[in-house]
Design an enzyme around this catalytic site. Structure first.
Site, PDB file in Angstrom:
ATOM      1  N   HIS A  82       5.228   0.342 -12.563  1.00  0.00           N
ATOM      2  CA  HIS A  82       5.029   1.029 -11.288  1.00  0.00           C
ATOM      3  C   HIS A  82       6.372   1.300 -10.634  1.00  0.00           C
ATOM      4  CE1 HIS A  82       3.041   2.222  -7.584  1.00  0.00           C
ATOM      5  NE2 HIS A  82       4.006   1.588  -6.962  1.00  0.00           N
ATOM      6  N   ASP A 161      -7.339  -1.158   0.428  1.00  0.00           N
ATOM      7  CA  ASP A 161      -5.998  -0.584   0.564  1.00  0.00           C
ATOM      8  C   ASP A 161      -6.070   0.808   1.179  1.00  0.00           C
ATOM      9  OD1 ASP A 161      -3.070  -0.402   0.051  1.00  0.00           O
ATOM     10  OD2 ASP A 161      -3.723   1.227  -1.255  1.00  0.00           O
ATOM     11  N   ARG A 168      -2.145   1.829   8.755  1.00  0.00           N
ATOM     12  CA  ARG A 168      -0.703   1.530   8.834  1.00  0.00           C
ATOM     13  C   ARG A 168       0.096   2.804   9.044  1.00  0.00           C
ATOM     14  NH1 ARG A 168       0.348  -0.832   3.301  1.00  0.00           N
ATOM     15  NH2 ARG A 168       2.506  -0.796   3.984  1.00  0.00           N
ATOM     16  N   SER A 183      -0.240  -4.065  -1.133  1.00  0.00           N
ATOM     17  CA  SER A 183      -0.843  -2.761  -1.403  1.00  0.00           C
ATOM     18  C   SER A 183      -0.573  -2.330  -2.847  1.00  0.00           C
ATOM     19  CB  SER A 183      -0.267  -1.742  -0.397  1.00  0.00           C
ATOM     20  OG  SER A 183      -0.529  -0.424  -0.796  1.00  0.00           O
ATOM     21  N   LYS A 187      -3.350  -2.743  -6.431  1.00  0.00           N
ATOM     22  CA  LYS A 187      -3.771  -1.603  -7.255  1.00  0.00           C
ATOM     23  C   LYS A 187      -3.452  -1.812  -8.735  1.00  0.00           C
ATOM     24  CE  LYS A 187      -1.950   0.970  -3.996  1.00  0.00           C
ATOM     25  NZ  LYS A 187      -1.403   2.024  -3.140  1.00  0.00           N
TER      26      LYS A 187
HETATM   27  N1  URA Z   1       3.078   2.451  -1.825  1.00  0.00           N
HETATM   28  C1  URA Z   1       1.863   1.857  -1.757  1.00  0.00           C
HETATM   29  O1  URA Z   1       1.050   2.003  -2.662  1.00  0.00           O
HETATM   30  N2  URA Z   1       1.585   1.102  -0.695  1.00  0.00           N
HETATM   31  C2  URA Z   1       2.452   0.911   0.319  1.00  0.00           C
HETATM   32  O2  URA Z   1       2.133   0.214   1.263  1.00  0.00           O
HETATM   33  C3  URA Z   1       3.693   1.556   0.253  1.00  0.00           C
HETATM   34  C4  URA Z   1       3.977   2.313  -0.841  1.00  0.00           C
END
Ligand code: URA
Ligand code: CA
Length: 445
Positions: A82, A161, A168, A183, A187
């Site tokens: 990622h 999320d 946010r 977050s 994922k």
């Molecule tokens: N990328 C994400 O997936 N979540 C965040 O909070 C910030 C960047």
């Protein structure tokens, strides 16, 4: 348990228990806790932070808020990669076939681009015929058969999320390390990763402008992964300038193919080798970094990663002839070479401004559902520290609509700064974070 008490507890700087965090995440996802209370909670976290145990519990509560993908039917260790978001960063398109060619299964779920950074799924769709939607069964079958599949993300993963991020985004609580880390990691874990390699960007074009902050984000994510039983490693890499030279969907696919063909070297290839080495190490396919990098370098040089790319394209119904004939990718009608308007060393190449230039040409989305133009974008003809003479070609813009050029040029002009005195090149990799802590990168750059 009362939500108000939990907000106050965090506001006063105390740590929440696993049960308290699960209560918040579960009830917010179900719609039992209103937005204003979750927003207040996020602000309390922003100011008070969370310890590693809380952050891990938050991550796992988010994972459990929706569907999770079980990839245990795939033979071998699933290592996911990622990136926290780069410009001209198409490492996934190099890594997927490269790591698969090393015998490590790649079961990749990717997203679309938003704003000034590109998404792997959009890029792949510039290959004529390429399908990015597969059933779960077909996805697993393809990985077991050829070692690699790349598909679009399922909407059902980590609904918590989606809801928390939307809040946010409008309450000034995006840039909180525990919230970002949970977050991202929720994922990855929900998507079935058994080991995770992170590329944490730092610099003017990154989320984390400051290198120390990037290391802290990396440490938090590695801490979560380790506590959740997933071997996790992070590379901290430079985003003070674009990673590769191409920005735009088909243009980035072309650059990735050129890396696989051995025609392009430089930072995109180097970072891909670095990330890929940690991926095959995590899967147990090499005994140390040097061996891992040697294996991957060999696979690139022998064009075995290129051959794997052909298999991937064929398996997902794309036209593999693009690999021999890059003009089969979408082509822009217009091309404009922009020449250096000053003389000197390139002191700054603002990745974000160039990403925005490509976006206004049509390469990126301003809103989630906007259409994009796969052919357009730009190519930069130098890197930070290079010397440019007046009128030397600096970049090329690829466009379909003349009327978008003026705004794109405004960003291009902002993106470059020339200096009369010599400028140091940026390091590509600032260091690595493993479960043992910070380490220097010995990738023999
Ligand atoms: N990328 C994400 O997936 N979540 C965040 O909070 C910030 C960047
Ligand atoms: Ca990217």
């Amino acid at each position: 348990m009362r939500t108000t008490d939990l907000i106050i507890k965090k506001r006063n700087g105390y740590s929440l228990t696993k049960e308290e965090i699960e209560f918040l995440v579960h009830n917010f996802t179900q719609g039992n806790i209103p937005d204003y209370q979750m927003a207040a909670f996020c602000m309390a976290v922003y100011f008070r932070g969370m310890d590693m145990e809380e952050t891990t519990n938050l991550t796992l509560a988010m994972v459990n808020s929706g569907e999770t993908i079980d990839l245990t039917a795939i033979k071998g260790t699933i290592v996911d990669k990622h990136s926290t978001g780069g410009v001209a960063d198409t490492t996934t398109l190099v890594l997927a076939p490269l790591v698969a060619a090393a015998g490590v299964p790649v079961a990749k779920m990717s997203g679309r681009g938003l704003g000034h950074t590109g998404g792997t799924i959009d890029k792949l769709e510039s290959i004529p015929g390429f399908h990015t939607i597969l059933s779960k069964e077909a996805f697993i079958e393809q990985v077991n058969k050829i070692g690699v599949a790349v598909v679009g993300q399922s909407g059902a993963l980590v609904p918590a999320d989606k809801k928390i991020y939307a809040l946010r985004d409008v309450t000034g609580t995006v840039d909180s390390i525990p919230l970002i880390a949970s977050s991202i990691m929720s994922k990855k874990i929900a998507a079935g990763a058994q080991a995770i390699v992170l590329d944490v960007k730092t610099g003017s074009g990154a989320f984390m402008k400051d290198t120390e902050e990037a290391f802290r984000l990396a440490e938090t994510m590695v801490g979560i992964g380790t506590r959740a039983g997933r071997e996790t490693v992070a590379i901290i890499s430079d985003m003070n300038e674009p990673l590769g030279s191409a920005i735009g969907n088909a243009l980035e696919v072309q650059e990735a193919i050129e890396v696989l063909q051995g025609k392009v070297s430089g930072p995109l290839r180097e970072l891909s080798l670095g990330l890929g080495s940690y991926m095959i190490l995590a899967a147990g396919k090499a005994k140390d970094f040097a061996e891992a990098k040697g294996i991957l370098t060999g696979l690139l040089e022998e064009r075995r990663a290129l051959a794997k790319m052909k298999e991937l394209i064929e398996a997902q119904h794309g036209n593999p002839e693009v690999l021999e004939n890059l003009t089969l990718l979408p082509q822009a009608r217009g091309k404009l070479i922009v020449k250096a308007w000053a003389e000197g060393y390139l002191a700054e190449i603002d990745a974000q401004a160039l990403g925005l230039a490509a976006m206004v040409l049509g390469a990126g989305r301003e809103t989630k559902d906007a259409a994009i133009d796969l052919a357009v974008g730009l190519k930069v003809h130098g890197r930070r520290g290079d010397y440019f003479k007046l009128d030397q070609p600096l970049l090329t813009l690829y466009y379909n609509e003349e009327k978008r050029m003026a705004e794109a040029m405004k960003y291009v002009r902002e993106a470059f700064t020339f200096s009369p005195s010599k400028v140091e090149k940026n390091p590509l990799i600032y260091g690595v974070v493993t479960k043992k802590g910070r380490e220097s990168y010995n990738g023999l750059l």
